[in-house]
Design a protein around this motif. Structure first.
Motif, PDB file in Angstrom:
ATOM      1  N   ILE A  29       0.832  -1.207   0.000  1.00  0.00           N
ATOM      2  CA  ILE A  29       0.000   0.000   0.000  1.00  0.00           C
ATOM      3  C   ILE A  29       0.865   1.255   0.000  1.00  0.00           C
ATOM      4  N   LEU A  30       0.301   2.337  -0.509  1.00  0.00           N
ATOM      5  CA  LEU A  30       0.934   3.644  -0.480  1.00  0.00           C
ATOM      6  C   LEU A  30       0.143   4.530   0.473  1.00  0.00           C
ATOM      7  N   ILE A  31       0.839   5.164   1.396  1.00  0.00           N
ATOM      8  CA  ILE A  31       0.202   6.086   2.331  1.00  0.00           C
ATOM      9  C   ILE A  31       0.697   7.485   2.003  1.00  0.00           C
ATOM     10  N   PRO A  32      -0.201   8.356   1.552  1.00  0.00           N
ATOM     11  CA  PRO A  32       0.212   9.726   1.216  1.00  0.00           C
ATOM     12  C   PRO A  32       0.690  10.492   2.450  1.00  0.00           C
ATOM     13  N   SER A  33       1.671  11.340   2.267  1.00  0.00           N
ATOM     14  CA  SER A  33       2.195  12.116   3.396  1.00  0.00           C
ATOM     15  C   SER A  33       1.123  13.019   3.989  1.00  0.00           C
ATOM     16  N   SER A  34       0.184  13.477   3.176  1.00  0.00           N
ATOM     17  CA  SER A  34      -0.871  14.362   3.662  1.00  0.00           C
ATOM     18  C   SER A  34      -1.842  13.655   4.607  1.00  0.00           C
ATOM     19  N   ALA A  35      -1.925  12.338   4.531  1.00  0.00           N
ATOM     20  CA  ALA A  35      -2.843  11.572   5.386  1.00  0.00           C
ATOM     21  C   ALA A  35      -2.162  11.045   6.638  1.00  0.00           C
ATOM     22  N   ARG A  36      -0.851  11.100   6.696  1.00  0.00           N
ATOM     23  CA  ARG A  36      -0.092  10.503   7.788  1.00  0.00           C
ATOM     24  C   ARG A  36      -0.147  11.378   9.036  1.00  0.00           C
ATOM     25  N   SER A  37      -0.481  10.777  10.168  1.00  0.00           N
ATOM     26  CA  SER A  37      -0.490  11.529  11.426  1.00  0.00           C
ATOM     27  C   SER A  37       0.627  11.075  12.371  1.00  0.00           C
ATOM     28  N   SER A  38       1.127   9.852  12.204  1.00  0.00           N
ATOM     29  CA  SER A  38       2.226   9.363  13.043  1.00  0.00           C
ATOM     30  C   SER A  38       2.962   8.232  12.339  1.00  0.00           C
ATOM     31  N   CYS A  39       4.231   8.070  12.720  1.00  0.00           N
ATOM     32  CA  CYS A  39       5.058   6.970  12.209  1.00  0.00           C
ATOM     33  C   CYS A  39       5.892   6.422  13.350  1.00  0.00           C
ATOM     34  N   HIS A  40       5.909   5.118  13.478  1.00  0.00           N
ATOM     35  CA  HIS A  40       6.720   4.456  14.494  1.00  0.00           C
ATOM     36  C   HIS A  40       7.441   3.299  13.827  1.00  0.00           C
ATOM     37  N   VAL A  41       8.752   3.208  14.079  1.00  0.00           N
ATOM     38  CA  VAL A  41       9.576   2.156  13.491  1.00  0.00           C
ATOM     39  C   VAL A  41      10.138   1.288  14.603  1.00  0.00           C
ATOM     40  N   ASP A  42      10.112  -0.022  14.387  1.00  0.00           N
ATOM     41  CA  ASP A  42      10.679  -0.962  15.341  1.00  0.00           C
ATOM     42  C   ASP A  42      12.183  -1.049  15.100  1.00  0.00           C
ATOM     43  N   CYS A  43      12.974  -0.498  16.027  1.00  0.00           N
ATOM     44  CA  CYS A  43      14.428  -0.593  15.910  1.00  0.00           C
ATOM     45  C   CYS A  43      15.058  -0.526  17.296  1.00  0.00           C
ATOM     46  N   ALA A  44      16.340  -0.842  17.360  1.00  0.00           N
ATOM     47  CA  ALA A  44      17.066  -0.876  18.627  1.00  0.00           C
ATOM     48  C   ALA A  44      17.214   0.534  19.198  1.00  0.00           C
ATOM     49  N   ILE A  45      17.446   0.622  20.492  1.00  0.00           N
ATOM     50  CA  ILE A  45      17.535   1.911  21.175  1.00  0.00           C
ATOM     51  C   ILE A  45      18.685   2.764  20.646  1.00  0.00           C
ATOM     52  N   ASP A  46      19.826   2.152  20.300  1.00  0.00           N
ATOM     53  CA  ASP A  46      20.940   2.942  19.767  1.00  0.00           C
ATOM     54  C   ASP A  46      20.597   3.535  18.403  1.00  0.00           C
ATOM     55  N   GLU A  47      19.806   2.823  17.606  1.00  0.00           N
ATOM     56  CA  GLU A  47      19.357   3.370  16.322  1.00  0.00           C
ATOM     57  C   GLU A  47      18.359   4.499  16.536  1.00  0.00           C
ATOM     58  N   GLN A  48      17.501   4.373  17.541  1.00  0.00           N
ATOM     59  CA  GLN A  48      16.564   5.449  17.859  1.00  0.00           C
ATOM     60  C   GLN A  48      17.328   6.699  18.240  1.00  0.00           C
ATOM     61  N   LEU A  49      18.371   6.554  19.046  1.00  0.00           N
ATOM     62  CA  LEU A  49      19.167   7.699  19.454  1.00  0.00           C
ATOM     63  C   LEU A  49      19.896   8.312  18.279  1.00  0.00           C
ATOM     64  N   SER A  50      20.384   7.484  17.364  1.00  0.00           N
ATOM     65  CA  SER A  50      21.073   8.003  16.188  1.00  0.00           C
ATOM     66  C   SER A  50      20.121   8.769  15.279  1.00  0.00           C
ATOM     67  N   LEU A  51      18.882   8.332  15.181  1.00  0.00           N
ATOM     68  CA  LEU A  51      17.898   9.049  14.368  1.00  0.00           C
ATOM     69  C   LEU A  51      17.519  10.384  14.990  1.00  0.00           C
ATOM     70  N   LEU A  52      17.572  10.492  16.299  1.00  0.00           N
ATOM     71  CA  LEU A  52      17.251  11.745  16.966  1.00  0.00           C
ATOM     72  C   LEU A  52      18.218  12.865  16.606  1.00  0.00           C
TER      73      LEU A  52
END
Length: 119
Positions: A92-115
Protein backbone atom coordinates in the motif's frame (compact mmCIF):
# COMPACT_ATOMS: atom_id res chain seq x y z
CA UNK A 1 10.29 7.34 17.59
CA UNK A 2 7.70 9.41 15.79
CA UNK A 3 9.59 12.70 15.94
CA UNK A 4 12.87 11.25 14.73
CA UNK A 5 11.28 9.51 11.77
CA UNK A 6 9.46 12.69 10.83
CA UNK A 7 12.84 14.46 10.87
CA UNK A 8 14.17 11.87 8.42
CA UNK A 9 11.12 12.19 6.20
CA UNK A 10 11.22 15.99 6.24
CA UNK A 11 14.30 16.14 4.01
CA UNK A 12 13.14 16.00 0.37
CA UNK A 13 15.30 14.04 -2.04
CA UNK A 14 15.99 14.26 -5.75
CA UNK A 15 15.61 11.40 -8.23
CA UNK A 16 18.88 9.82 -7.06
CA UNK A 17 17.57 9.52 -3.51
CA UNK A 18 19.76 12.35 -2.29
CA UNK A 19 18.31 15.37 -0.49
CA UNK A 20 17.71 18.16 -2.97
CA UNK A 21 19.96 21.17 -2.85
CA UNK A 22 22.74 19.44 -0.94
CA UNK A 23 26.04 17.85 -1.84
CA UNK A 24 26.81 14.14 -1.59
CA UNK A 25 28.90 14.80 1.54
CA UNK A 26 25.97 16.45 3.35
CA UNK A 27 23.33 13.89 2.42
CA UNK A 28 25.08 10.53 2.55
CA UNK A 29 24.50 10.08 6.33
CA UNK A 30 20.78 10.84 5.89
CA UNK A 31 20.43 8.32 3.07
CA UNK A 32 22.37 5.72 5.07
CA UNK A 33 20.12 6.21 8.10
CA UNK A 34 17.01 5.91 5.98
CA UNK A 35 18.35 2.75 4.33
CA UNK A 36 18.72 1.20 7.78
CA UNK A 37 14.94 1.48 8.18
CA UNK A 38 14.22 -0.61 5.07
CA UNK A 39 12.07 -3.70 5.68
CA UNK A 40 11.61 -2.90 9.37
CA UNK A 41 8.11 -3.07 10.83
CA UNK A 42 6.51 0.37 10.65
CA UNK A 43 3.24 1.47 12.25
CA UNK A 44 1.63 4.46 10.52
CA UNK A 45 -1.39 6.31 11.83
CA UNK A 46 -3.57 8.24 9.40
CA UNK A 47 -5.84 11.19 10.01
CA UNK A 48 -9.08 9.18 9.87
CA UNK A 49 -8.05 7.06 12.87
CA UNK A 50 -6.85 3.94 11.07
CA UNK A 51 -3.42 2.39 11.54
CA UNK A 52 -1.32 0.43 9.07
CA UNK A 53 1.39 -2.02 10.09
CA UNK A 54 3.81 -3.34 7.50
CA UNK A 55 7.40 -3.52 6.35
CA UNK A 56 8.88 -0.17 5.28
CA UNK A 57 9.50 -0.57 1.56
CA UNK A 58 10.27 2.93 0.28
CA UNK A 59 9.60 6.65 0.46
CA UNK A 60 9.52 9.24 -2.32
CA UNK A 61 10.68 12.84 -2.21
CA UNK A 62 7.17 14.04 -1.32
CA UNK A 63 7.15 11.82 1.79
CA UNK A 64 4.65 9.20 0.55
CA UNK A 65 5.44 5.84 2.14
CA UNK A 66 4.98 2.35 0.71
CA UNK A 67 4.48 -0.53 3.12
CA UNK A 68 4.63 -4.18 2.11
CA UNK A 69 2.56 -6.98 3.65
CA UNK A 70 0.46 -4.29 5.33
CA UNK A 71 -2.40 -4.89 7.73
CA UNK A 72 -5.05 -2.24 8.39
CA UNK A 73 -6.41 -1.77 11.91
CA UNK A 74 -9.54 0.27 12.54
CA UNK A 75 -12.02 0.74 15.33
CA UNK A 76 -15.38 -0.92 14.75
CA UNK A 77 -17.20 1.49 17.08
CA UNK A 78 -16.90 5.14 18.00
CA UNK A 79 -17.10 4.46 21.75
CA UNK A 80 -14.01 3.91 23.83
CA UNK A 81 -12.62 1.28 24.33
CA UNK A 82 -13.66 -0.34 21.12
CA UNK A 83 -12.47 -3.55 19.51
CA UNK A 84 -10.13 -3.26 16.55
CA UNK A 85 -10.95 -4.85 13.22
CA UNK A 86 -8.08 -5.88 10.96
CA UNK A 87 -7.65 -6.85 7.34
CA UNK A 88 -4.66 -7.76 5.20
CA UNK A 89 -3.90 -5.36 2.36
CA UNK A 90 -0.52 -6.29 0.90
CA UNK A 91 1.44 -3.46 -0.75
CA UNK A 92 0.00 0.00 0.00
CA UNK A 93 0.93 3.64 -0.48
CA UNK A 94 0.20 6.09 2.33
CA UNK A 95 0.21 9.73 1.22
CA UNK A 96 2.20 12.12 3.40
CA UNK A 97 -0.87 14.36 3.66
CA UNK A 98 -2.84 11.57 5.39
CA UNK A 99 -0.09 10.50 7.79
CA UNK A 100 -0.49 11.53 11.43
CA UNK A 101 2.23 9.36 13.04
CA UNK A 102 5.06 6.97 12.21
CA UNK A 103 6.72 4.46 14.49
CA UNK A 104 9.58 2.16 13.49
CA UNK A 105 10.68 -0.96 15.34
CA UNK A 106 14.43 -0.59 15.91
CA UNK A 107 17.07 -0.88 18.63
CA UNK A 108 17.54 1.91 21.17
CA UNK A 109 20.94 2.94 19.77
CA UNK A 110 19.36 3.37 16.32
CA UNK A 111 16.56 5.45 17.86
CA UNK A 112 19.17 7.70 19.45
CA UNK A 113 21.07 8.00 16.19
CA UNK A 114 17.90 9.05 14.37
CA UNK A 115 17.25 11.75 16.97
CA UNK A 116 20.42 13.53 15.85
CA UNK A 117 18.87 14.27 12.44
CA UNK A 118 17.34 17.46 13.83
CA UNK A 119 20.79 19.00 14.41
Amino acid sequence: MEGSLEATLAHPTDSSGMPSGSSDNDSRPLVTRLQKLLFRPMLIGVTDGRFFLGGFHCIDKQGNIILQDAVEYRSTRRSSPSPMEQRSLGLILIPSSARSSCHVDCAIDEQLSLLTLNE
